[in-house]
Design an enzyme around this catalytic site. Structure first.
Site, mmCIF file in Angstrom:
data_model
loop_
_atom_site.group_PDB
_atom_site.id
_atom_site.type_symbol
_atom_site.label_atom_id
_atom_site.label_comp_id
_atom_site.label_asym_id
_atom_site.label_seq_id
_atom_site.Cartn_x
_atom_site.Cartn_y
_atom_site.Cartn_z
ATOM 1 N N SER A 12 78.379 4.901 74.210
ATOM 2 C CA SER A 12 77.380 5.117 73.164
ATOM 3 C C SER A 12 77.416 3.889 72.262
ATOM 4 O O SER A 12 78.409 3.144 72.261
ATOM 5 C CB SER A 12 77.676 6.401 72.388
ATOM 6 N N ASP A 105 81.121 8.481 51.631
ATOM 7 C CA ASP A 105 81.850 8.022 50.450
ATOM 8 C C ASP A 105 80.915 8.034 49.253
ATOM 9 O O ASP A 105 79.750 7.662 49.368
ATOM 10 C CB ASP A 105 82.371 6.595 50.672
ATOM 11 N N PHE A 212 85.595 -5.618 56.438
ATOM 12 C CA PHE A 212 85.375 -4.219 56.861
ATOM 13 C C PHE A 212 86.694 -3.490 57.013
ATOM 14 O O PHE A 212 86.820 -2.335 56.639
ATOM 15 C CB PHE A 212 84.697 -4.182 58.231
ATOM 16 N N HIS A 262 82.600 4.221 72.339
ATOM 17 C CA HIS A 262 81.522 4.095 71.358
ATOM 18 C C HIS A 262 81.604 2.675 70.783
ATOM 19 O O HIS A 262 82.631 2.311 70.209
ATOM 20 C CB HIS A 262 81.737 5.139 70.255
HETATM 21 P P1 FAD Z 1 86.477 14.050 55.993
HETATM 22 O O1 FAD Z 1 86.765 14.473 57.366
HETATM 23 O O2 FAD Z 1 85.955 15.073 55.038
HETATM 24 O O3 FAD Z 1 87.829 13.408 55.405
HETATM 25 C C1 FAD Z 1 87.805 12.695 54.175
HETATM 26 C C2 FAD Z 1 89.191 12.718 53.537
HETATM 27 O O4 FAD Z 1 89.476 14.027 53.046
HETATM 28 C C3 FAD Z 1 90.339 12.380 54.489
HETATM 29 O O5 FAD Z 1 91.290 11.652 53.759
HETATM 30 C C4 FAD Z 1 90.882 13.734 54.900
HETATM 31 O O6 FAD Z 1 92.268 13.670 55.234
HETATM 32 C C5 FAD Z 1 90.661 14.537 53.636
HETATM 33 N N1 FAD Z 1 90.406 15.961 53.905
HETATM 34 C C6 FAD Z 1 89.492 16.479 54.742
HETATM 35 N N2 FAD Z 1 89.514 17.822 54.704
HETATM 36 C C7 FAD Z 1 90.460 18.160 53.799
HETATM 37 C C8 FAD Z 1 90.949 19.394 53.293
HETATM 38 N N3 FAD Z 1 90.454 20.577 53.721
HETATM 39 N N4 FAD Z 1 91.931 19.377 52.363
HETATM 40 C C9 FAD Z 1 92.431 18.188 51.915
HETATM 41 N N5 FAD Z 1 92.001 16.975 52.356
HETATM 42 C C10 FAD Z 1 91.032 16.966 53.288
HETATM 43 N N6 FAD Z 1 80.244 6.074 56.345
HETATM 44 C C11 FAD Z 1 78.981 5.962 55.896
HETATM 45 O O7 FAD Z 1 78.778 5.794 54.691
HETATM 46 N N7 FAD Z 1 77.913 6.007 56.747
HETATM 47 C C12 FAD Z 1 78.042 6.194 58.071
HETATM 48 O O8 FAD Z 1 77.060 6.244 58.806
HETATM 49 C C13 FAD Z 1 79.374 6.308 58.601
HETATM 50 N N8 FAD Z 1 79.588 6.506 59.912
HETATM 51 C C14 FAD Z 1 80.873 6.652 60.389
HETATM 52 C C15 FAD Z 1 81.062 6.867 61.759
HETATM 53 C C16 FAD Z 1 82.349 7.002 62.270
HETATM 54 C C17 FAD Z 1 82.523 7.244 63.751
HETATM 55 C C18 FAD Z 1 83.470 6.896 61.401
HETATM 56 C C19 FAD Z 1 84.874 6.980 61.949
HETATM 57 C C20 FAD Z 1 83.282 6.692 60.038
HETATM 58 C C21 FAD Z 1 81.990 6.581 59.501
HETATM 59 N N9 FAD Z 1 81.760 6.395 58.146
HETATM 60 C C22 FAD Z 1 80.465 6.261 57.673
HETATM 61 C C23 FAD Z 1 82.875 6.347 57.182
HETATM 62 C C24 FAD Z 1 83.152 7.732 56.528
HETATM 63 O O9 FAD Z 1 82.022 8.185 55.823
HETATM 64 C C25 FAD Z 1 84.326 7.583 55.567
HETATM 65 O O10 FAD Z 1 85.494 7.284 56.279
HETATM 66 C C26 FAD Z 1 84.547 8.763 54.622
HETATM 67 O O11 FAD Z 1 85.472 8.347 53.613
HETATM 68 C C27 FAD Z 1 85.136 10.004 55.261
HETATM 69 O O12 FAD Z 1 84.229 10.708 55.991
HETATM 70 P P2 FAD Z 1 84.759 11.868 56.986
HETATM 71 O O13 FAD Z 1 83.570 12.528 57.544
HETATM 72 O O14 FAD Z 1 85.751 11.325 57.915
HETATM 73 O O15 FAD Z 1 85.453 12.817 55.906
#
Ligand code: FAD
Length: 281
Positions: A12, A105, A212, A262
């Site tokens: 992908s 974020d 990055f 990916h």
């Molecule tokens: P989560 O899974 O919610 O995790 C965020 C943080 O919270 C982690 O430290 C986790 O340990 C903690 N956490 C989660 N659940 C709990 C809980 N229940 N209790 C306590 N702590 C918890 N960013 C963008 O802005 N745009 C994009 O398009 C984008 N695409 C991405 C694609 C991929 C494949 C990846 C790997 C990252 C991407 N990111 C993108 C970055 C991402 O948005 C950031 O890393 C963001 O800080 C975390 O998103 P997440 O969905 O992983 O969050």
């Protein structure tokens, strides 16, 4: 579109929405070059670098019109349930079947989290609202998310996110395959069964990569960083070295039986195509 011939993995490819009409035109050409690789789907980021959901959706619509599955990245931080519901309806109308569901974020200076705290809340909401309509991808962090309290807490959060209804996961990019293998082992031991696909960043530009990596918590091993720094502005050497390193990483992952790859293509075609060529794909 998947061509699963012997030794070839499903791939992908990720793009970001261009900000200018020239960028839109250039990306169209880049996509046509990359479609030679028959990607299973192409995803489009959202929010990163200030991109808007409309830019993401416009790019995904073009991808779908080109006959390829398009997947918007979709983040929930700062959003309300109503706005997420409305966007999901828009995705369905656009023929979208796959979403990369993220927390995202908060922009600096932004006040609250909104109605969703974590990506797991978004995944649960999408499932509750739309059942099995969408294939939901979530993010995984083999080298630990930068804000995680501990590696154990991060793994637990990943497991919660998958249990909320994720179909598969894509990792943050990494250059240390052991971190990936350990993460997958730990996730399997914790009961995660969904595919975990490694995210791969081709190396084409060392200053951009270093910037990055600092922001997203991906580690550039010392030997790679030193080699890149030693090339200075010599782009050809950086690219040749990057191709070697990343092709070898992909080969190692393929040999270990990963379910796919990916590519973070950064709206460029050459490096991803060259890596796939070297792998004989
Ligand atoms: P989560 O899974 O919610 O995790 C965020 C943080 O919270 C982690 O430290 C986790 O340990 C903690 N956490 C989660 N659940 C709990 C809980 N229940 N209790 C306590 N702590 C918890 N960013 C963008 O802005 N745009 C994009 O398009 C984008 N695409 C991405 C694609 C991929 C494949 C990846 C790997 C990252 C991407 N990111 C993108 C970055 C991402 O948005 C950031 O890393 C963001 O800080 C975390 O998103 P997440 O969905 O992983 O969050």
């Amino acid at each position: 579109m998947n061509d699963n011939t012997a030794g070839r993995l499903p791939i992908s490819i990720e793009f970001f929405p261009p900000k200018t009409p020239e960028g839109v035109e250039k990306l169209r050409g880049v996509r046509q070059q990359l479609y030679v690789l028959k990607p299973e789907f192409c995803s489009v980021t959202y929010g990163a670098g200030g991109s808007t959901q409309s830019g993401t959706l416009a790019t995904v619509r073009e991808i779908i019109a080109e006959g390829v599955a398009g997947a918007p990245h979709f983040s929930c931080i700062g959003a309300s349930r109503d706005s997420i519901r409305e966007q999901l309806a828009g995705f369905r109308t656009a023929g979208i079947r796959r979403i990369v569901a993220l927390r995202g974020d908060l922009p600096s200076g932004y006040g609250g989290f909104g109605e969703f705290r974590y990506a797991s809340d978004l995944v649960a909401f999408i499932r509750a609202e739309t059942g099995d309509h969408f294939h939901i991808e979530v993010a995984a962090y083999p080298e630990v998310h930068p804000q995680a309290r501990s590696p154990e807490a991060d793994l637990k959060a990943f497991v919660t996110k998958v249990r909320a209804g994720a179909s598969s996961a894509i990792t943050q990019y990494f250059f240390n395959s052991d971190a990936f293998f350990r993460f997958v082992d730990d996730a399997r031991k914790a009961g995660v069964e969904v595919p975990i696909v490694p995210g791969i960043m081709p190396i084409t530009n060392s200053s951009q990569l270093i910037r990055f990596s600092e922001a997203c918590g991906a580690e550039i091993p010392r030997w790679i960083r030193l080699r890149l720094e030693s090339f200075g502005d010599d782009k050809a050497s950086i690219q040749a070295f990057g191709l070697d390193v990343v092709s070898q990483l992909c080969e190692k992952l393929r040999a270990a039986g990963v379910p796919g790859i990916h590519f973070y293509a950064m709206n460029q075609a050459t490096a991803t195509i060259e890596i796939c060529k070297r792998l004989g794909w």
